[in-house]
Design a protein around this motif. Structure first.
Motif, PDB file in Angstrom:
ATOM      1  N   SER A 124       0.833  -1.205   0.000  1.00 37.16           N
ATOM      2  CA  SER A 124       0.000   0.000   0.000  1.00 37.16           C
ATOM      3  C   SER A 124       0.867   1.255   0.000  1.00 37.16           C
ATOM      4  CB  SER A 124      -0.932  -0.006   1.217  1.00 37.16           C
ATOM      5  OG  SER A 124      -1.826  -1.104   1.160  1.00 37.16           O
ATOM      6  N   ALA A 125       1.971   1.210   0.746  1.00 33.61           N
ATOM      7  CA  ALA A 125       2.881   2.354   0.779  1.00 33.61           C
ATOM      8  C   ALA A 125       3.508   2.592  -0.590  1.00 33.61           C
ATOM      9  CB  ALA A 125       3.971   2.131   1.825  1.00 33.61           C
ATOM     10  N   LEU A 139       3.626  -7.785  -6.061  1.00 33.41           N
ATOM     11  CA  LEU A 139       2.241  -8.236  -5.956  1.00 33.41           C
ATOM     12  C   LEU A 139       1.990  -9.702  -6.329  1.00 33.41           C
ATOM     13  CD1 LEU A 139       0.171  -5.123  -7.102  1.00 33.41           C
ATOM     14  CD2 LEU A 139       0.131  -6.241  -4.860  1.00 33.41           C
ATOM     15  N   PRO A 140       2.530 -10.236  -7.431  1.00 40.75           N
ATOM     16  CA  PRO A 140       2.183 -11.624  -7.778  1.00 40.75           C
ATOM     17  C   PRO A 140       2.450 -12.618  -6.657  1.00 40.75           C
ATOM     18  CG  PRO A 140       3.236 -10.560  -9.647  1.00 40.75           C
ATOM     19  CD  PRO A 140       3.371  -9.613  -8.484  1.00 40.75           C
ATOM     20  N   GLY A 141       3.631 -12.553  -6.058  1.00 42.16           N
ATOM     21  CA  GLY A 141       3.942 -13.468  -4.956  1.00 42.16           C
ATOM     22  C   GLY A 141       3.064 -13.233  -3.746  1.00 42.16           C
ATOM     23  N   SER A 166      -8.135  -8.201  -0.667  1.00 42.28           N
ATOM     24  CA  SER A 166      -8.833  -7.152  -1.409  1.00 42.28           C
ATOM     25  C   SER A 166      -7.940  -5.926  -1.574  1.00 42.28           C
ATOM     26  CB  SER A 166     -10.128  -6.765  -0.681  1.00 42.28           C
ATOM     27  OG  SER A 166     -10.822  -5.755  -1.370  1.00 42.28           O
ATOM     28  N   GLU A 167      -7.224  -5.579  -0.500  1.00 40.00           N
ATOM     29  CA  GLU A 167      -6.326  -4.426  -0.560  1.00 40.00           C
ATOM     30  C   GLU A 167      -5.180  -4.671  -1.534  1.00 40.00           C
ATOM     31  OE1 GLU A 167      -3.856  -1.574   2.565  1.00 40.00           O
ATOM     32  OE2 GLU A 167      -5.409  -2.947   3.292  1.00 40.00           O
ATOM     33  N   GLY A 171      -3.935  -2.872  -5.498  1.00 45.82           N
ATOM     34  CA  GLY A 171      -2.659  -2.472  -6.077  1.00 45.82           C
ATOM     35  C   GLY A 171      -2.573  -2.797  -7.558  1.00 45.82           C
ATOM     36  N   VAL A 172      -3.157  -3.931  -7.952  1.00 45.23           N
ATOM     37  CA  VAL A 172      -3.177  -4.292  -9.376  1.00 45.23           C
ATOM     38  C   VAL A 172      -4.013  -3.281 -10.166  1.00 45.23           C
ATOM     39  CG1 VAL A 172      -3.751  -6.065 -11.069  1.00 45.23           C
ATOM     40  CG2 VAL A 172      -2.902  -6.732  -8.812  1.00 45.23           C
ATOM     41  N   THR A 173      -5.157  -2.872  -9.607  1.00 45.34           N
ATOM     42  CA  THR A 173      -5.997  -1.902 -10.319  1.00 45.34           C
ATOM     43  C   THR A 173      -5.255  -0.587 -10.502  1.00 45.34           C
ATOM     44  OG1 THR A 173      -7.097  -0.914  -8.370  1.00 45.34           O
ATOM     45  CG2 THR A 173      -8.050  -2.936  -9.258  1.00 45.34           C
ATOM     46  N   ALA A 174      -4.454  -0.189  -9.505  1.00 45.64           N
ATOM     47  CA  ALA A 174      -3.714   1.073  -9.606  1.00 45.64           C
ATOM     48  C   ALA A 174      -2.690   1.017 -10.727  1.00 45.64           C
ATOM     49  CB  ALA A 174      -3.035   1.385  -8.274  1.00 45.64           C
TER      50      ALA A 174
END
Length: 405
Positions: A124-125, A139-141, A166-167, A171-174
């Motif tokens: 998130s940071a 993110l994938p891992g 969900s959080e 990150g993927v959507t961003a």
């Protein structure tokens, strides 16, 4: 339009792409303007490069011509040699991680809950800092670990893990939004909503509805977007004195998003009414917060009121409102970068080309990956190039950094 990655300036223009798509469908400028709707003069000026296209116009034209946004913006902007664009290399792995949402890897031994919480906080940071390459690599891992942990857990632990999942999907959507992978963004948003529902957290579900509204923005479906956001507020409750801080953040964020919807629909009064509702929620909240990654508070209200003015081509109003307040140093780079991108357009509409470029350079300093991949940055720069008789060293350097011809 793309052969070897070396587009001509005319091909790079959104206006040029609009003209090509319009002609392929056998429409005149007047017919397209009638269907958008907007003035024929606006279509003509944008197509000829005499006026920059706004996000509102681009999405409306894409909807009218029934084509994807990327066909008009040219996204994603692929340049393997650009350091800021290395995030593109992470996209295939993120796609694979999304496909395995209900197929946890049984060979993975999930780390401790403490470690998973810390990893999601770190992800998130990275998103707040607009550091998309590092986020994309992580993110994938992380998604695989969270998926496995959530599926083998029960009770409150399971609920929390799905909230973390969900959080992480957010990150993927961003990344997908920033880089222009619109199909990936839609898939990731489905996963965000699925995990939020599994978390049994009503506010997280409400937050996903706020996030879902961006899809209505991208398709110029403003009435449905406003309807969705109104429903979220109704479900939360509108008595500000009774709302908890996190509820105030979600409530206020829906008003800010509604303001953008209204601005794109050219409803000035309604747009600024939503801004005032959000300002009151921020006052009750008492300061900037980051509940559910919403970054809601007085600073976000300021940035959105500038954005509203820019959406309506009102550069003078955007500059006036920006000057009324000073943003604190605690504003997240991802939000500050977006604000500078909006403000640069405001300066351009106001007629101050030097200030416009200076503001784009500020956006680059705080959020380079976001700035390099934003279609409105490219529109602003192309207009600056056209208007400057002698290109300054700063502008030439910025054009080169963007990878424009």
């Amino acid at each position: 339009m793309r052969d070897d990655g070396a587009n001509t300036p005319a091909e790079e223009r959104i206006g040029r792409r609009i003209a090509q798509a319009r002609k392929l469908r056998g429409l005149t400028q007047q017919q397209l303007a009638d269907r958008v709707p907007c003035s024929k003069s606006l279509i003509a000026q944008v197509e000829r490069g005499h006026k920059p296209a706004t996000q509102a116009l681009v999405t409306a034209v894409a909807r009218t011509l029934r084509i994807g946004l990327g066909e008009l913006t040219g996204q994603p902007y692929l340049d393997p040699e650009a350091r800021e664009n290395q995030a593109h290399q992470c996209v295939p792995e993120m796609r694979r991680a999304l496909l395995a949402w209900d197929l946890p890897d049984e060979d993975i031994s999930p780390p401790s809950m403490e470690r998973l919480r810390a990893d999601v906080r770190r992800a998130s940071a990275l998103g707040r800092q607009a550091r998309y390459t590092q986020l994309g690599e992580m993110l994938p891992g992380l998604l695989e670990e969270l998926t496995r942990a959530a599926h083998v857990s029960e009770g409150a632990r399971r609920d929390e893990l799905f909230g973390l999942l969900s959080e992480a999907y957010t990150g993927v959507t961003a990344i997908a939004y920033t880089l222009g992978y619109f199909d990936l963004r839609s898939s990731a948003m489905d996963r965000v909503a699925w995990a939020a529902r599994a978390s049994q957290d009503p506010l997280r579900v409400a937050r996903t509805q706020w996030q879902r509204s961006t899809l209505f923005l991208a398709t110029a479906t403003y009435d449905k977007g406003l309807m969705l956001l109104k429903r979220v507020r109704r479900n939360i409750g509108e008595d500000l004195g009774r709302l908890a801080p996190a509820e105030l953040s979600v409530y206020g964020a829906t008003h800010l998003r509604s303001a953008i919807f209204a601005a794109r629909a050219a409803d000035r009064q309604t747009a600024f009414d939503h801004i005032e509702h959000a300002r009151e929620a921020a006052r009750v909240l008492g300061g900037d917060a980051n509940h559910y990654g919403l970054e809601f508070g007085p600073s976000n209200v300021i940035m959105h009121e500038v954005a509203v003015a820019v959406e309506m081509y009102d550069g003078g109003e955007a500059i006036r409102r920006a000057r009324l307040a000073t943003l604190p140093s605690t504003v997240a780079p991802v939000r500050l970068g977006h604000h500078y991108i909006d403000l640069a357009r405001g300066w351009l509409y106001h007629g101050d080309r030097q200030k416009s470029l200076e503001t784009l350079l500020a956006a680059r300093r705080v959020a380079p990956q976001q700035t390099r991949n934003h279609p409105m940055v490219r529109e602003t720069v192309r207009m600056l190039v056209d208007l400057e008789r002698r290109r300054s060293r700063s502008l030439s350097g910025f054009v080169s950094w963007l990878g424009l011809p």
